[in-house]
Design an enzyme around this catalytic site. Sequence first.
Site, PDB file in Angstrom:
ATOM      1  N   LEU A   1      69.960  72.238  17.232  1.00 18.41           N
ATOM      2  CA  LEU A   1      70.305  71.710  15.920  1.00 18.41           C
ATOM      3  C   LEU A   1      69.884  70.251  15.817  1.00 18.41           C
ATOM      4  O   LEU A   1      70.113  69.463  16.730  1.00 18.41           O
ATOM      5  CB  LEU A   1      71.821  71.807  15.705  1.00 18.41           C
ATOM      6  CG  LEU A   1      72.372  73.228  15.656  1.00 18.41           C
ATOM      7  CD1 LEU A   1      73.795  73.254  16.154  1.00 18.41           C
ATOM      8  CD2 LEU A   1      72.282  73.771  14.246  1.00 18.41           C
ATOM      9  N   ASP A   2      69.269  69.937  14.716  1.00 22.35           N
ATOM     10  CA  ASP A   2      68.969  68.546  14.420  1.00 22.35           C
ATOM     11  C   ASP A   2      70.271  67.918  13.945  1.00 22.35           C
ATOM     12  O   ASP A   2      71.155  68.604  13.436  1.00 22.35           O
ATOM     13  CB  ASP A   2      67.904  68.503  13.326  1.00 22.35           C
ATOM     14  CG  ASP A   2      67.705  67.122  12.779  1.00 22.35           C
ATOM     15  OD1 ASP A   2      67.526  66.199  13.586  1.00 22.35           O
ATOM     16  OD2 ASP A   2      67.745  66.961  11.554  1.00 22.35           O
ATOM     17  N   LYS A   3      70.415  66.617  14.121  1.00 25.82           N
ATOM     18  CA  LYS A   3      71.668  66.000  13.702  1.00 25.82           C
ATOM     19  C   LYS A   3      71.638  65.598  12.223  1.00 25.82           C
ATOM     20  O   LYS A   3      72.338  66.171  11.401  1.00 25.82           O
ATOM     21  CB  LYS A   3      71.981  64.775  14.565  1.00 25.82           C
ATOM     22  CG  LYS A   3      73.304  64.117  14.186  1.00 25.82           C
ATOM     23  CD  LYS A   3      73.511  62.810  14.904  1.00 25.82           C
ATOM     24  CE  LYS A   3      72.605  61.725  14.391  1.00 25.82           C
ATOM     25  NZ  LYS A   3      72.963  61.234  13.060  1.00 25.82           N
TER      26      LYS A   3
END
Lengths: 827, 70
Positions: free
Chosen positions: A526-528
């Site tokens: 997951l990208d933040k």
Amino acid sequence: MIDTLSAPAEPTVAPDTPCAHCGLPVTDAPVLQHGHAFCCTGCAVVFDALSQAGLDGSYYRVRALDTSAARPAQAVAPDAHVLAEMDTPRFLAEETTAVEGGDRRVTLFVDGVHCAACVWLAERLPAELDGVHAARLDLAAARLTLTFDPLRVPLSAVAAWLARFGYDARPARQAATEGRTAAERRMLTKMGIAWALAGNAMLLAFAFYSGLSVDTDGGLAHFARYLSLALATVSVAYAGMEFFRRAWASIRFAWHDRSLARLHMDVPISLGILVGYAQSAWATITGHGEVWFDSILVLTAALLTSRYLQLRARRLAGEASDRLLALVPALARRVEHDGTEALVHADELAHDDRVLVQPGEVVPVDGRVVEGASSLDNAVLTGESRPEAVRSGERVQAGATNLSAPLVVAVEATGDATRVGQLLAFVRAADAARAPTALLADRLGGWFVGTVLVLAAAAFLLGLPHGPDVALHRVVALLVISCPCALGMATPLAFAVGAGRAARTGLFVKREDAFEALPKTTAVVLDKTGTLTEGRMTVIETAGSAEALALAAALERTSLHPIARAVEGAAPPNVPDATDVTAEAGSGLSGWVGGRFVQVGRPAWIAASDPQSLADALDRFSADGLTPVAVAVDGRLALALGLGDALRPEAPAFLKRLARDGRTAYLLSGDHPSVAARVGAALGLPEERVLGGVSPEGKRAFVERLAQTETVAMVGDGVNDAAALQAAHVGVSVGGGALAARMAAPVFALHPGLAPLERLFDGSARVMGAVRAGLALSFAYNVAGALAAMAGLVTPLVAAVAMPLSSLAVIGIAIGQRSFGRATAGS
Amino acid sequence: MGNAPRGVSTLALPPVTVLFLLIPAALLLAGLGVLGFRWAVRSGQYDDVRTPALRMLLDDEDETSPKPNG
């Protein structure tokens, strides 16, 4: 007492009152205007625009008629560069086509259209703007085709008119969609002709099934057979070629690899069609034996139908991703030698040209700042949510948004030579080079061919005692009836239906293998910024007086900076007016509010450390990975704010769900490691699975490494994620982020947040359930059919009934799948 | 009773002869249908099948202001 006095005198509106424009609850911060309550300013502006134009009555009436209406558009601010580009002669020449009478025709993508009222509004353009002669909206593709007279109305005026009602119009770059439309039309024509041929062959076959026979009514029977032969020849040569070509390619591939497993489903399909056709043609010419024309023609037509539906589902998803706009603006403000500025195309810029970037604009080139100081939002490229201060002499990159003050940049690279251009070029190249993953059904192809050939040999041997004629008949019957029509349709149909349903909920699946890979996913990266978090600054922690917050907001109201937006958002609605506000780039603002001197900005710039408690709070915020902002009133600290990118409310539940499903979550961020660590800790992720400060190239490398041992789904929203999205087994880009990421991702969601992801995991598991059920059923059919053929029970009539029935059953399973809309609508 | 009409018996052809004409005629009609379909596809009538269904809801075009152009 004081509270009620300071609150504005408003009529009380219950939080669940529907917004007068969009119908969603107005929550506890309604916007009140003209006696109506709205959920946000955007809705209020559109409502206002509609009533001023006298269009409100019809708009809301038509919308009420359309039950599929989702949330309507909110007012948007059109991008000045896009508007300016639309009026350039070059745009008119390249992106519009001439029609009779000096008019031009152009296709625009219009974001925000969703219902009958939108169609009505957009197609009123000719009545509202002089010079627009025709407007046609294609709702599913969000494409508006306009015929207009460029001398009487500039295209930018049309876009501005649409923007008033919340529709964001962008030029649709033409080439890509046209190819897809042409291919789809070809396939549709082919399908129609195949069905017409099949229908007529069936009518002729009816005569045989009701007793017409070559032995009793010689002339007519021969006539009917020859006509069927003619119909079948056209169908096999024209429509069947679709399968033969792919089958041949797969045979050559298998031959090259010396591996039967390389054969895909088109091989047994072609085998069945050709053997059935050859046997029937032979029977027609020699005058004895059975004909299978109707069966193979219906089979061809049914298979083409599933191919067509698949193509159509792909086109709809593809078009949605075409709405992706050029991230780097096509236009730049070049500063000429005499000091004037000119709007030019970015690709006309030369090395060392000077480009002016106003606040709010996107930097069009890679280069070096030669004049001015400002702060930049680099999130699109790095994922770093904090604005970055730049000064003269420092490097800037295309794609960054200028936040506070004008900058003059000396050009070093443009277009594909910029860093963002290179990233996108990689994504494009990888997309083109990526071999389509063989789908489950296709992987069964080689196995299927082998089995059918063995069974055919067995049928021949078993039939031999009855004579070679009977044996041959049984072989043909077996090859025709086990032609994997249902098997060939099960997967594409289930995918097409699933993708169509998903599209209606705002999820676009561009490649079918995503459905297969998603349920098998073991690692989710997951990208933040923008994915797990809101992607914008908000005030997370405060210490100090609430009054100072209003004073700070008074100053911040004058700025575009995201920190200013955050402070303003945290303040009460009625803030006093500020005077003499001066901004120091990268540091903060100072000014006068009601006779008091107020400063808002970096603690170091304010340089006040009194009282100590607030100074300590600022230090603590900083250590927590938040951006500290100090507010001083008359030289004394009054308020300490900790700003950060707030976690999405649904994020913890989503991560718990991933863990429950046995998927490992990783957090990957381009943002500062301390910020990533704070978010990771808040989500309860172990430290080793939280990585901060990762470059776009680093993200790609990480995903590639992980993909060697696990099935990886990457979720991101920025250009900085694009390469990693491409490298993962499934890339999912979530809405609200950079549109460029959509190009890289086989799946993208229109809506921001994590809720679409949950739907995606649930939905694709159900789609795969339908695929497996369809495959199981068609296998059962094929086994039964093969056994019957070996026993000599299969006649053309049996085949003509059994084959369509098996296909219908598979179609029923595909359509009846409980995925996406179906499953969630009830809950 | 019992006597076939003279005109038919002298033809000496089975009564289904007309099918030799009707079947090609039916195929010809089907061919025309196919041509019509091809025309419809080529002129883009199948490109968007959702919007026209909604367009019929829009019936009050000329109430507020007449269209200057047709």
